[in-house]
Motif scaffolding. Structure first.
Motif, PDB file in Angstrom:
ATOM      1  N   ILE A   1     -11.911  48.321  17.552  1.00  0.00           N
ATOM      2  CA  ILE A   1     -12.779  47.332  16.911  1.00  0.00           C
ATOM      3  C   ILE A   1     -13.461  46.483  17.984  1.00  0.00           C
ATOM      4  N   ILE A   2     -14.792  46.423  17.915  1.00  0.00           N
ATOM      5  CA  ILE A   2     -15.585  45.662  18.872  1.00  0.00           C
ATOM      6  C   ILE A   2     -16.450  44.664  18.102  1.00  0.00           C
ATOM      7  N   LEU A   3     -16.427  43.415  18.527  1.00  0.00           N
ATOM      8  CA  LEU A   3     -17.283  42.393  17.929  1.00  0.00           C
ATOM      9  C   LEU A   3     -18.357  41.960  18.923  1.00  0.00           C
ATOM     10  N   GLY A   4     -19.511  41.612  18.400  1.00  0.00           N
ATOM     11  CA  GLY A   4     -20.580  41.037  19.197  1.00  0.00           C
ATOM     12  C   GLY A   4     -21.431  40.149  18.328  1.00  0.00           C
ATOM     13  N   GLY A   5     -22.444  39.523  18.902  1.00  0.00           N
ATOM     14  CA  GLY A   5     -23.310  38.636  18.144  1.00  0.00           C
ATOM     15  C   GLY A   5     -22.997  37.176  18.404  1.00  0.00           C
ATOM     16  N   PRO A   6     -23.851  36.260  17.954  1.00  0.00           N
ATOM     17  CA  PRO A   6     -23.701  34.836  18.266  1.00  0.00           C
ATOM     18  C   PRO A   6     -22.370  34.234  17.850  1.00  0.00           C
ATOM     19  N   GLU A   7     -21.864  34.613  16.679  1.00  0.00           N
ATOM     20  CA  GLU A   7     -20.653  33.975  16.185  1.00  0.00           C
ATOM     21  C   GLU A   7     -19.394  34.493  16.873  1.00  0.00           C
ATOM     22  N   ALA A   8     -19.505  35.598  17.607  1.00  0.00           N
ATOM     23  CA  ALA A   8     -18.356  36.121  18.349  1.00  0.00           C
ATOM     24  C   ALA A   8     -18.419  35.765  19.823  1.00  0.00           C
TER      25      ALA A   8
ATOM     26  N   GLU B   1     -20.681  18.757  21.718  1.00  0.00           N
ATOM     27  CA  GLU B   1     -20.256  17.626  22.537  1.00  0.00           C
ATOM     28  C   GLU B   1     -20.849  16.331  22.010  1.00  0.00           C
ATOM     29  N   ILE B   2     -22.112  16.365  21.584  1.00  0.00           N
ATOM     30  CA  ILE B   2     -22.724  15.176  21.000  1.00  0.00           C
ATOM     31  C   ILE B   2     -21.962  14.767  19.740  1.00  0.00           C
ATOM     32  N   ALA B   3     -21.608  15.749  18.922  1.00  0.00           N
ATOM     33  CA  ALA B   3     -20.873  15.469  17.686  1.00  0.00           C
ATOM     34  C   ALA B   3     -19.510  14.840  17.987  1.00  0.00           C
ATOM     35  N   ARG B   4     -18.843  15.357  19.013  1.00  0.00           N
ATOM     36  CA  ARG B   4     -17.541  14.790  19.393  1.00  0.00           C
ATOM     37  C   ARG B   4     -17.701  13.351  19.875  1.00  0.00           C
ATOM     38  N   ARG B   5     -18.703  13.132  20.697  1.00  0.00           N
ATOM     39  CA  ARG B   5     -18.917  11.807  21.288  1.00  0.00           C
ATOM     40  C   ARG B   5     -19.329  10.778  20.242  1.00  0.00           C
ATOM     41  N   GLU B   6     -20.153  11.187  19.267  1.00  0.00           N
ATOM     42  CA  GLU B   6     -20.690  10.247  18.287  1.00  0.00           C
ATOM     43  C   GLU B   6     -19.832  10.124  17.030  1.00  0.00           C
ATOM     44  N   GLY B   7     -18.822  10.967  16.908  1.00  0.00           N
ATOM     45  CA  GLY B   7     -17.945  10.867  15.748  1.00  0.00           C
ATOM     46  C   GLY B   7     -18.472  11.558  14.507  1.00  0.00           C
ATOM     47  N   TYR B   8     -19.140  12.685  14.692  1.00  0.00           N
ATOM     48  CA  TYR B   8     -19.600  13.491  13.558  1.00  0.00           C
ATOM     49  C   TYR B   8     -18.405  14.100  12.826  1.00  0.00           C
ATOM     50  N   ARG B   9     -18.576  14.341  11.547  1.00  0.00           N
ATOM     51  CA  ARG B   9     -17.637  15.133  10.765  1.00  0.00           C
ATOM     52  C   ARG B   9     -18.388  16.368  10.269  1.00  0.00           C
ATOM     53  N   TYR B  10     -17.819  17.534  10.505  1.00  0.00           N
ATOM     54  CA  TYR B  10     -18.465  18.773  10.065  1.00  0.00           C
ATOM     55  C   TYR B  10     -17.400  19.797   9.714  1.00  0.00           C
ATOM     56  N   SER B  11     -17.798  20.768   8.924  1.00  0.00           N
ATOM     57  CA  SER B  11     -16.839  21.768   8.451  1.00  0.00           C
ATOM     58  C   SER B  11     -16.326  22.614   9.607  1.00  0.00           C
ATOM     59  N   ASP B  12     -15.038  22.922   9.574  1.00  0.00           N
ATOM     60  CA  ASP B  12     -14.462  23.816  10.578  1.00  0.00           C
ATOM     61  C   ASP B  12     -14.831  25.267  10.327  1.00  0.00           C
ATOM     62  N   SER B  13     -15.321  25.563   9.132  1.00  0.00           N
ATOM     63  CA  SER B  13     -15.665  26.934   8.763  1.00  0.00           C
ATOM     64  C   SER B  13     -17.171  27.136   8.866  1.00  0.00           C
ATOM     65  N   PRO B  14     -17.579  28.365   9.182  1.00  0.00           N
ATOM     66  CA  PRO B  14     -19.015  28.663   9.223  1.00  0.00           C
ATOM     67  C   PRO B  14     -19.650  28.338   7.872  1.00  0.00           C
ATOM     68  N   PRO B  15     -20.861  27.779   7.841  1.00  0.00           N
ATOM     69  CA  PRO B  15     -21.785  27.599   8.976  1.00  0.00           C
ATOM     70  C   PRO B  15     -21.675  26.252   9.675  1.00  0.00           C
TER      71      PRO B  15
ATOM     72  N   TRP C   1     -23.086  33.638   8.819  1.00  0.00           N
ATOM     73  CA  TRP C   1     -23.009  33.973   7.386  1.00  0.00           C
ATOM     74  C   TRP C   1     -22.032  35.114   7.095  1.00  0.00           C
ATOM     75  N   ASN C   2     -21.558  35.826   8.139  1.00  0.00           N
ATOM     76  CA  ASN C   2     -20.713  36.990   7.838  1.00  0.00           C
ATOM     77  C   ASN C   2     -19.407  37.042   8.601  1.00  0.00           C
ATOM     78  N   ILE C   3     -19.129  36.066   9.461  1.00  0.00           N
ATOM     79  CA  ILE C   3     -17.956  36.195  10.321  1.00  0.00           C
ATOM     80  C   ILE C   3     -16.658  36.223   9.516  1.00  0.00           C
TER      81      ILE C   3
END
Length: 565
Positions: free
Chosen positions: A88-95, A372-386, A67-69
């Motif tokens: 500048i140091i980044l941490g957390g799941p999105e980094a 990997e599942i999304a790539r294999r099955e042909g999912y479409r999803y936003s390139d931007s968070p979330p 939500w903040n990256i």
């Protein structure tokens, strides 16, 4: 040197737990002055930038999430243009994933801490401090740290080693957590016993717990200060049933009015757990239970281990035998589940009668096996968070939009209460999933936000009326008006449109109060009476007419209390 630890929350009510944990692990380092500042993503970026620069920090650490990256990276770019020497140091799941790409695209980032941060962050600060008093020491030997060296992006050894949790001093007793916030996060464990492909907990490794002594010490500290809401961030709090019982027992013995939120696996609840939970007072425990889907094949496709029969049985027992508030979650867009399958999952969950039902479209998180599942099955999803799905082999974009609308309608008409009798009336004629599916199609052009209470009730009538005969509409409006009166006082000249200008409405004076009512001392009293077609005051509706009196008692600082006499 001055260290600023910061993050951008989704809401003001949230308080960071990650930053105080980092700070308390580094507070004994000589030569470091640490400051924690927190903002929200809703505040103007220019204002946050001015306040950050005013801190004159030598080092700034940002905690990054989906939500903040993006606003965080924009801030960092501006900071470097103003104060180029700032580290500048980044941490957390999105980094913590696709780090080389992140640093390549954002030259203002000097370091990224991957994964669990306390040990890595402390070692980095020690190295930065050493550079000022001794020959430069390289950071490329620090495990799970990404840095820049001679124009290249380099990584230290990648390790799955974890922090001994009790080695992290309590950030609460250190005075580093802002306890004035209405919601305080707390953790008793890290990791998850499950390996669900759509969740980052699947890559965190085995579950580790703080010691019972540490947990009880922290909980007692928080309960003694009457913290309003304590949300435990453990991914599966009851992974160990006996441990869960011990903590719940301790809370029940010492709690002074705090409300606790736990994320649990309902199928892991034991008979002893359920017996103990029968003693929980009202408005004390809330359980969030991730059902995700009721299709065994879909759950298997994402490595979600769940005993659906046991989940349903235990949720029924929780609902019927305890005062625990139940939030059940579904994820739309998992492999193999189409729109009708999602409606089927929704109906199974609705039949369990939880207090809250949440439906969220799948987010294909960086670093999760779902990518990997999304790539294999042909999912479409936003390139931007979330990283929300835009289409799957089983769901079109229109399907996803309709599911989002159903989630919003659940929030309006089900999750916050207030429509008990109207929903019961509709569910005598169709299932909840069928009702929501039907009105979601009709509400496509409606504004479902920014409405006051009266307008929300009018919206319900507007969406439901075409599904009923004229006689049925009259009955629905009657039940809906009873719900409305239980939510706020009807005002003369501003009655809901569906009830019209009814002669049965009356606003008596206080001297006409019914006898025997227990009213808050010093309260302001208003009264409304109405003759309904049925008596809705019991579990079984009695045929009317039924004259009902509603007493609205308000006390300064204590909200509105509504008494149905």
């Amino acid at each position: 040197m001055k260290l600023l630890l910061t993050t951008l929350h989704a809401k003001y009510s949230h308080a960071s737990l990650a930053l105080p944990c980092l700070a308390t692990c580094c507070r004994d380092l000589s030569g470091i002055e640490t400051v924690i500042r927190e903002w929200t993503v809703n505040e103007p970026r220019e204002q946050i930038l001015r306040q950050i620069i005013a801190e004159r920090a030598d080092i700034i650490g940002f905690s990054c999430y989906i939500w903040n990256i993006e606003p965080t990276l924009q801030l960092i770019s501006d900071i470097k243009k103003i104060a180029a020497d700032t580290i500048i140091i980044l941490g957390g799941p999105e980094a913590s994933f696709n780090v080389f790409e992140l640093m390549h695209d954002n030259s203002a980032v000097d370091f990224v801490v991957k994964g669990e941060g306390e040990k890595v962050f402390r070692k980095l600060l020690e190295t930065v401090l050493a550079r000022h008093i001794a020959p430069p020491e390289s950071t490329k030997e620090i495990e799970n740290l990404f840095s820049r060296e001679d124009g290249d992006i380099v990584s230290g050894p990648l390790s799955t080693a974890t922090v001994e949790l009790d080695s992290i001093p309590s950030p609460f007793k250190a005075g580093l957590v802002e306890l004035s916030k209405p919601l305080i996060y707390y953790e008793t464990s890290r990791g998850c016993p499950f390996s669900c492909a759509f969740c980052l907990s699947s890559v965190e490794g085995t579950v580790r717990s703080f010691s019972p002594q540490r947990i009880e010490s922290d909980l007692l500290f928080l309960m003694d200060r009457n913290i309003a809401q304590i949300k435990l961030v453990d991914r599966t709090f009851n992974y160990d049933a006996r441990r869960a019982d011990q903590i719940w027992e301790f809370i029940l013995e010492h709690n002074q009015g705090s409300h606790f939120h736990f994320e649990i696996a309902a199928d892991l609840l034991t008979g002893d757990n359920l017996e103990l939970l029968r003693r929980v007072p009202p408005d004390t425990f809330r359980f969030e239970i991730g059902v995700q889907s009721t299709s065994p094949g879909t759950l298997q496709s994402v490595a979600r281990k769940a005993d659906l029969v046991r989940i349903c049985d235990n949720v029924k027992r929780l609902r019927n035998e305890t005062e625990v508030e139940l939030h059940l979650d579904l994820v739309a867009g998992l492999p193999g589940e189409d729109y009708n399958g999602l409606l089927a999952s929704l109906q199974v969950v609705a039949d369990l009668n939880p207090h809250v039902i949440q439906i969220e479209p799948l987010k294909v998180l960086k670093g999760s096996p779902m990518r990997e599942i999304a790539r294999r099955e042909g999912y479409r999803y936003s390139d931007s968070p979330p990283y929300t799905i835009l289409g799957t082999p089983w769901l079109s974009f229109d399907d996803i939009c309709r599911i989002v609308t159903i989630g919003r309608l659940l929030d309006l008409f089900h999750n916050h209460g207030g429509f008990k009798h109207a929903l019961h009336f509709m569910q005598q004629r169709m299932s909840l999933s069928e009702f929501l599916d039907t009105i979601s199609r009709r509400s496509a052009g409606e504004n479902l936000s920014g409405r006051n209470t009266r307008r929300i009730y009018e919206l319900f009538a507007h969406l439901a009326d075409p599904l009923l005969s004229e006689a049925e509409r009259h009955q629905l409006h009657d039940a809906l008006f009873f719900d409305y009166c239980c939510s706020e006082m009807p005002l003369q000249g501003k009655l809901p449109a569906f009830i019209g200008d009814r002669q049965e409405c009356a606003w008596p004076s206080r001297r006409e109060l019914p006898d025997g009512l227990e009213l808050p001392e010093g309260s302001r009293i208003k009264i409304f009476t109405f003759s309904f077609l049925k008596d809705y005051r019991g579990d079984k509706w009695q045929e009317g007419p039924a004259a009902v009196t509603f007493v609205y008692a308000s006390v300064a600082g204590d909200g509105l209390r509504i008494i149905v006499a």
